[in-house]
Design an enzyme around this catalytic site. Sequence first.
Site, PDB file in Angstrom:
ATOM      1  N   SER A 177       0.803  -1.229   0.000  1.00  0.00           N
ATOM      2  CA  SER A 177       0.000   0.000   0.000  1.00  0.00           C
ATOM      3  C   SER A 177       0.837   1.281   0.000  1.00  0.00           C
ATOM      4  CB  SER A 177      -0.931  -0.012   1.203  1.00  0.00           C
ATOM      5  OG  SER A 177      -1.575  -1.245   1.285  1.00  0.00           O
ATOM      6  N   ARG A 192       8.152   6.003  -3.470  1.00  0.00           N
ATOM      7  CA  ARG A 192       8.510   6.616  -2.183  1.00  0.00           C
ATOM      8  C   ARG A 192       7.697   5.934  -1.093  1.00  0.00           C
ATOM      9  NH1 ARG A 192       5.118  10.174  -4.607  1.00  0.00           N
ATOM     10  NH2 ARG A 192       3.119  10.503  -3.562  1.00  0.00           N
ATOM     11  N   ASP A 230      -3.364  -1.780  -2.069  1.00  0.00           N
ATOM     12  CA  ASP A 230      -4.508  -2.149  -1.223  1.00  0.00           C
ATOM     13  C   ASP A 230      -5.827  -1.671  -1.803  1.00  0.00           C
ATOM     14  OD1 ASP A 230      -3.964   0.547  -0.708  1.00  0.00           O
ATOM     15  OD2 ASP A 230      -4.393   0.408   1.421  1.00  0.00           O
TER      16      ASP A 230
END
Length: 496
Positions: A177, A192, A230
């Site tokens: 996620s 990132r 997710d």
Amino acid sequence: MGKVAVGVAVIGTAAVCAAAALIVRHRMRSSSRWARAMAIVRELEEKCGTPDAKLKQVADAMTVEMHAGLASEGGSKLKMLISYVDNLPTGDEEGVYYALDLGGTNFRVLRVELGGKTGGIVSQEFAEASIPPELMVGTSDALFDYIAAELAKFITEEEEKYHPPPGRQRELGFTFSFPVMQTSINSGTLIRWTKGFSINDTVGNDVVAELTKAMHRQGVDVNVTALVNDTIGTLAGGRFSNKDVAIAVIMGTGTNAAYVERAQAIPKWHGPLPKSGEMVINMEWGNFKSSHLPLTEYDHALDAESLNAGEQVFEKLTSGMYLGEILRRVLLRMAEEAAFFGDEVPLKLKIPFVLRTPDMSAMHHDTSSDLKVVSNKLKDIFEVSNTSLKTRRVVVGLCNIIATRGARLAAAGILGVLKKMERDTSTGVVEKTVIAMDGGLYEHYNEYRKCLENTVIDLLGGDSSSTIAFEHSNDGSGIGAALLAASHSQYLEERS
């Protein structure tokens, strides 16, 4: 004797006057402090204001950024990432599949048994573990070794009937996620970290390769067949049970949205058009930024002091990681400038993130006549005892201001997605759209959830309540990943 009596009376009167003057001064000081505290509350309420007109501006800005992000890489604050998922589950999937769900500070290992067209989900089992704080800022190997070890433990303890036949690997969907540049259905490089993670040596690397290497080190023979965000997992899980699901939104530690886009509406897609004509887009909407967002001094300070200053601005206004921290910052200012909790500023009030959003939610939902829950939370978290009912009511009011702003902004984001899909009622399209929702904030913060859903319906107007619906896709990110592992199994041709 008369003179003595008069002298005593004069002294007594002077003492009474002095005491009265002290009381008056104390009351004036208390009154002045309270007025200052109320001024801070009013200022917050004003700056957090989200009138419908402003929300519609936010929605329009979201739609514009979506177009820009689909047109070219780096063209928008929204990544609008191509997921390589062009076929969502149909309900025909069968077999035993696994999922790893790394969604934030917790992660889960799941096993899902699918029974095909008539069987649905036959059984499911999961184990949950917390990520130790030091691993969130440690090394890539340390994090993935920890995760692979938990997976190994889960597999070791399962019943023999779940063991794969000889010569076959277990297959797993990896729900990751965080912003990833997907390069295929089962590979992608980390752009990132978010949600408090900061592990530099993972950035720019393929997270499936990192997990696979860790599984080898732990002696686990599992093939990762799908790398899933997710939100896309939630979309897949939602679609498995309801064919009208077209959008998924996560409101948890962080926030994100995914939706089904027409492949021809993605200028930056240079591959062959998928047979379905559709492609699931992972928006990474937590990074949305607009001049229309109602930012306060607390938001600016929180952002400046965060690990990712200038990034994830929308997430910092709307998600579970930050709502409690915003409240703490407001209370700290009131304690410092208006002695809100007495002459001394509580030391624990100065600790960043000591007030978690679940605690804020508990205070917001306190219906007791004396606001006992609020009293207990202030005592347990900040060591502030003997607060007045008046003070506790103000705290509940602050919870409401901060949660309402977050929920209404999230609703504006959803309106922006509906506009892009031309499924807002202004287009005259009557197609039913179900929005699959997941995440702890949505599931457990009732006031937030109600405000979000009501705001979307109100903003759409008309008869939108019959064409737009919300569905809690419970554990969608885990089950959805397993479903996508099934639909991308390396053994599919053998079954057909």
